[in-house]
Write a protein that holds these residues in place. Structure first.
Motif, PDB file in Angstrom:
ATOM      1  N   TYR A   1      62.779  43.259  52.865  1.00 40.89           N
ATOM      2  CA  TYR A   1      62.053  43.342  51.591  1.00 40.89           C
ATOM      3  C   TYR A   1      60.530  43.226  51.768  1.00 40.89           C
ATOM      4  O   TYR A   1      59.788  43.264  50.792  1.00 40.89           O
ATOM      5  N   ILE A   2      60.061  43.086  52.991  1.00 39.66           N
ATOM      6  CA  ILE A   2      58.631  42.933  53.254  1.00 39.66           C
ATOM      7  C   ILE A   2      58.001  44.310  53.507  1.00 39.66           C
ATOM      8  O   ILE A   2      58.547  45.126  54.266  1.00 39.66           O
ATOM      9  N   ASP A   3      56.874  44.538  52.899  1.00 36.17           N
ATOM     10  CA  ASP A   3      56.132  45.785  53.096  1.00 36.17           C
ATOM     11  C   ASP A   3      55.246  45.615  54.326  1.00 36.17           C
ATOM     12  O   ASP A   3      54.135  45.108  54.249  1.00 36.17           O
ATOM     13  N   PHE A   4      55.798  46.002  55.497  1.00 41.61           N
ATOM     14  CA  PHE A   4      55.062  45.789  56.744  1.00 41.61           C
ATOM     15  C   PHE A   4      53.840  46.712  56.869  1.00 41.61           C
ATOM     16  O   PHE A   4      53.004  46.496  57.753  1.00 41.61           O
ATOM     17  N   GLU A   5      53.712  47.731  55.999  1.00 43.85           N
ATOM     18  CA  GLU A   5      52.514  48.571  56.057  1.00 43.85           C
ATOM     19  C   GLU A   5      51.298  47.826  55.536  1.00 43.85           C
ATOM     20  O   GLU A   5      50.171  48.080  55.970  1.00 43.85           O
ATOM     21  N   ASN A   6      51.533  46.895  54.629  1.00 45.92           N
ATOM     22  CA  ASN A   6      50.418  46.145  54.042  1.00 45.92           C
ATOM     23  C   ASN A   6      50.420  44.674  54.407  1.00 45.92           C
ATOM     24  O   ASN A   6      49.544  43.910  53.990  1.00 45.92           O
ATOM     25  N   LEU A   7      51.454  44.240  55.164  1.00 45.92           N
ATOM     26  CA  LEU A   7      51.570  42.812  55.476  1.00 45.92           C
ATOM     27  C   LEU A   7      52.024  42.632  56.907  1.00 45.92           C
ATOM     28  O   LEU A   7      52.912  43.350  57.386  1.00 45.92           O
TER      29      LEU A   7
ATOM     30  N   ILE B   1      53.253  39.655  59.719  1.00 48.26           N
ATOM     31  CA  ILE B   1      53.693  38.269  59.873  1.00 48.26           C
ATOM     32  C   ILE B   1      52.983  37.677  61.083  1.00 48.26           C
ATOM     33  O   ILE B   1      53.108  38.197  62.199  1.00 48.26           O
ATOM     34  N   PRO B   2      52.227  36.601  60.898  1.00 45.29           N
ATOM     35  CA  PRO B   2      51.519  35.986  62.023  1.00 45.29           C
ATOM     36  C   PRO B   2      52.510  35.508  63.087  1.00 45.29           C
ATOM     37  O   PRO B   2      53.696  35.274  62.821  1.00 45.29           O
ATOM     38  N   LEU B   3      51.993  35.315  64.297  1.00 41.86           N
ATOM     39  CA  LEU B   3      52.824  34.927  65.439  1.00 41.86           C
ATOM     40  C   LEU B   3      53.495  33.584  65.203  1.00 41.86           C
ATOM     41  O   LEU B   3      54.688  33.401  65.518  1.00 41.86           O
TER      42      LEU B   3
ATOM     43  N   GLN C   1      54.398  32.253  62.435  1.00 43.29           N
ATOM     44  CA  GLN C   1      55.491  32.396  61.480  1.00 43.29           C
ATOM     45  C   GLN C   1      56.685  33.129  62.099  1.00 43.29           C
ATOM     46  O   GLN C   1      57.839  32.838  61.786  1.00 43.29           O
ATOM     47  N   GLN C   2      56.394  34.072  63.011  1.00 46.02           N
ATOM     48  CA  GLN C   2      57.489  34.723  63.743  1.00 46.02           C
ATOM     49  C   GLN C   2      58.253  33.690  64.575  1.00 46.02           C
ATOM     50  O   GLN C   2      59.485  33.711  64.636  1.00 46.02           O
ATOM     51  N   GLN C   3      57.478  32.801  65.212  1.00 44.78           N
ATOM     52  CA  GLN C   3      58.126  31.751  66.007  1.00 44.78           C
ATOM     53  C   GLN C   3      58.949  30.813  65.123  1.00 44.78           C
ATOM     54  O   GLN C   3      60.024  30.350  65.506  1.00 44.78           O
ATOM     55  N   GLU C   4      58.424  30.541  63.913  1.00 42.43           N
ATOM     56  CA  GLU C   4      59.160  29.690  62.982  1.00 42.43           C
ATOM     57  C   GLU C   4      60.494  30.331  62.580  1.00 42.43           C
ATOM     58  O   GLU C   4      61.533  29.665  62.504  1.00 42.43           O
ATOM     59  N   ILE C   5      60.457  31.643  62.322  1.00 39.11           N
ATOM     60  CA  ILE C   5      61.697  32.351  61.960  1.00 39.11           C
ATOM     61  C   ILE C   5      62.705  32.283  63.112  1.00 39.11           C
ATOM     62  O   ILE C   5      63.899  32.008  62.902  1.00 39.11           O
ATOM     63  N   SER C   6      62.228  32.502  64.343  1.00 43.42           N
ATOM     64  CA  SER C   6      63.108  32.422  65.515  1.00 43.42           C
ATOM     65  C   SER C   6      63.674  31.020  65.662  1.00 43.42           C
ATOM     66  O   SER C   6      64.867  30.828  65.967  1.00 43.42           O
ATOM     67  N   PHE C   7      62.817  30.016  65.422  1.00 42.06           N
ATOM     68  CA  PHE C   7      63.266  28.627  65.530  1.00 42.06           C
ATOM     69  C   PHE C   7      64.393  28.345  64.529  1.00 42.06           C
ATOM     70  O   PHE C   7      65.379  27.681  64.847  1.00 42.06           O
ATOM     71  N   ARG C   8      64.225  28.853  63.290  1.00 41.12           N
ATOM     72  CA  ARG C   8      65.245  28.612  62.266  1.00 41.12           C
ATOM     73  C   ARG C   8      66.586  29.232  62.665  1.00 41.12           C
ATOM     74  O   ARG C   8      67.650  28.630  62.461  1.00 41.12           O
ATOM     75  N   ILE C   9      66.551  30.429  63.230  1.00 40.30           N
ATOM     76  CA  ILE C   9      67.793  31.078  63.665  1.00 40.30           C
ATOM     77  C   ILE C   9      68.437  30.289  64.797  1.00 40.30           C
ATOM     78  O   ILE C   9      69.645  30.011  64.794  1.00 40.30           O
ATOM     79  N   LEU C  10      67.623  29.898  65.789  1.00 39.57           N
ATOM     80  CA  LEU C  10      68.155  29.128  66.918  1.00 39.57           C
ATOM     81  C   LEU C  10      68.687  27.779  66.469  1.00 39.57           C
ATOM     82  O   LEU C  10      69.676  27.270  67.009  1.00 39.57           O
ATOM     83  N   PHE C  11      68.033  27.195  65.465  1.00 43.58           N
ATOM     84  CA  PHE C  11      68.490  25.910  64.950  1.00 43.58           C
ATOM     85  C   PHE C  11      69.898  26.026  64.351  1.00 43.58           C
ATOM     86  O   PHE C  11      70.719  25.119  64.496  1.00 43.58           O
TER      87      PHE C  11
END
Length: 411
Positions: free
Chosen positions: A119-125, A127-129, A131-141
């Motif tokens: 649902y994110i418009d990656f053309e205009n947005l 994700i900082p590094l 926050q990417q690490q945070e997303i990976s952390f949540r999945i691994l958790f």
């Protein structure tokens, strides 16, 4: 079914209320989803479909995944503070499923969370590094929590199975102990009755011999025309013979056995036993059939006593059988030895009498002595075998005798 609130319901309500009041985002949709989650957690244990089958458990996990996805969807999607709500379906799966089911459920939870990236418009947005690490952390958790929960659940299941196995072993040991105690009591009772019977039988033999000799002498002295006197003296001789036979059976029961053990084909012994009861079977219009297993090998037994054992069982089965019926003798290998079963289709034995049928002098026959099965039990004990009875009123009786192999007999 009436709803009965319990402490578990109160905990769920308090937890979801706390989540609501602690949430940085408060809207109507969030309240509705939290309420739906709380209601499901309270009603799920009360519905059998969720408890009684793997499919029901899977359905419960799937519903939790859907509710978690909707709750995150109305509270920020990928940035939702409710991402930890995914632990509910993950922990449920790890608790009740195996390794494959746990991995599948956790992967589904992770993919459902990552799907918010669509649902994110990656053309205009971008994700900082961090926050990417945070997303990976949540999945691994999620996977870490699933693994720890699965390990704990498996340890609990193994411990429960160990306790259940121990309980079964204790129950079996207790049953064997009770059976051994019953055998000891029965053996002591048999020994006491045997001593009494032996003394009584010896005391009866001498007067019986005198009575018979006197009756025979009286018959010789009576004139030929005294038909009544001759008939009465004949009755005396006949009854003395019958009583002598009864005394002989008493002595057979009372005297100590001296087994002469030799390797013997069981089928040959049964042949002789069947021949013994042939006349009895014909008078009862009863047929004896055989079902011998070719796998039964020669056994170390006292052939004479085992023949008597089978003959006694057959005699009882024939007496219990209705006219034009069948008595079956079955042999088969069992537990390192062999089993002989005598099966009748008679009236059966009542449960109140099953525990007494091997006691001396217990009988339900009007003219029985109650020694036939007592002698059978004694023969089995001397051979270190075991005897089992299965009976159903109106359906007949099966008596199974297990005879051990050479090693067990000679211990």
């Amino acid at each position: 079914m009436a709803w009965k609130p319990n402490s578990r319901d109160a905990v769920w309500v308090l937890l979801f209320l706390a989540l609501h009041f602690s949430s940085p985002i408060v809207n109507t949709a969030e309240v509705q989803m939290l309420a739906a989650f709380a209601i499901f957690e309270m009603i799920e244990p009360r519905i059998g479909i969720f408890r009684d089958s793997p499919g029901g458990r899977f359905l419960g996990v799937a519903i939790r995944l859907v509710l978690a996805y909707l709750l995150m969807g109305v509270t920020g999607g990928i940035a939702s503070s409710y991402y930890l709500i995914l632990l509910l379906p993950v922990v449920t799966a790890a608790t009740f499923f195996g390794a494959l089911g746990t991995v599948a459920a956790t992967t589904m939870a992770g993919l459902s969370y990552l799907s918010f990236l669509l649902y994110i418009d990656f053309e205009n947005l971008t994700i900082p590094l961090d926050q990417q690490q945070e997303i990976s952390f949540r999945i691994l958790f999620l996977f870490l929590a699933a693994y720890l929960t699965y390990q704990l659940a498996r340890a609990n299941r193994e411990q429960a199975e160990s306790y259940q196995s121990l309980a079964r072993e204790l129950a079996a040991a207790n049953k064997n102990l009770q059976a051994a105690q019953s055998e000891v009591l029965r053996s002591e009772r048999l020994a006491a009755l045997g001593q009494l019977t032996a003394g009584l039988a010896h005391e009866l033999r001498n007067p019986l011999g005198t009575i018979k000799a006197s009756a025979e002498m009286l018959a010789k002295k009576l004139p030929a025309q005294d038909a009544l006197g001759r008939e009465l003296s004949g009755y005396i001789s006949t009854e003395v013979d019958r009583t002598n036979e009864l005394v002989k059976r008493f002595l057979d029961f009372a005297k100590p056995f001296r087994l002469h053990v030799e390797l013997t084909e069981l089928s040959e012994v049964i042949d002789r036993a069947v021949h013994q009861v042939r006349t009895r079977a014909e008078s009862h219009r009863c047929r004896v059939i055989r079902n011998d297993s070719p796998d039964v090998h020669a056994l170390p037994i006292d052939a004479q006593w085992i023949e008597q054992l089978v003959a006694n069982l057959l005699a009882n089965a024939i007496d219990a059988s209705p006219p034009d019926s069948v008595v079956t003798v079955l042999t088969r290998p069992a537990m390192g030895g062999a089993e002989v079963a005598v099966i009748d289709r008679g009236a059966g034995i009542g449960a109140e009498n099953l525990g007494s049928i091997f006691n001396p002098f217990f009988t339900t026959k009007p003219e029985g002595t109650g020694l036939g099965l007592a002698i059978v039990s004694k023969i089995v004990d001397e051979h270190r075998g075991r005897i089992f009875v299965e009976s159903e009123i109106g359906a007949g009786t099966t008596i199974r005798v297990w005879l051990p192999d050479r090693q067990e007999v000679q211990d």
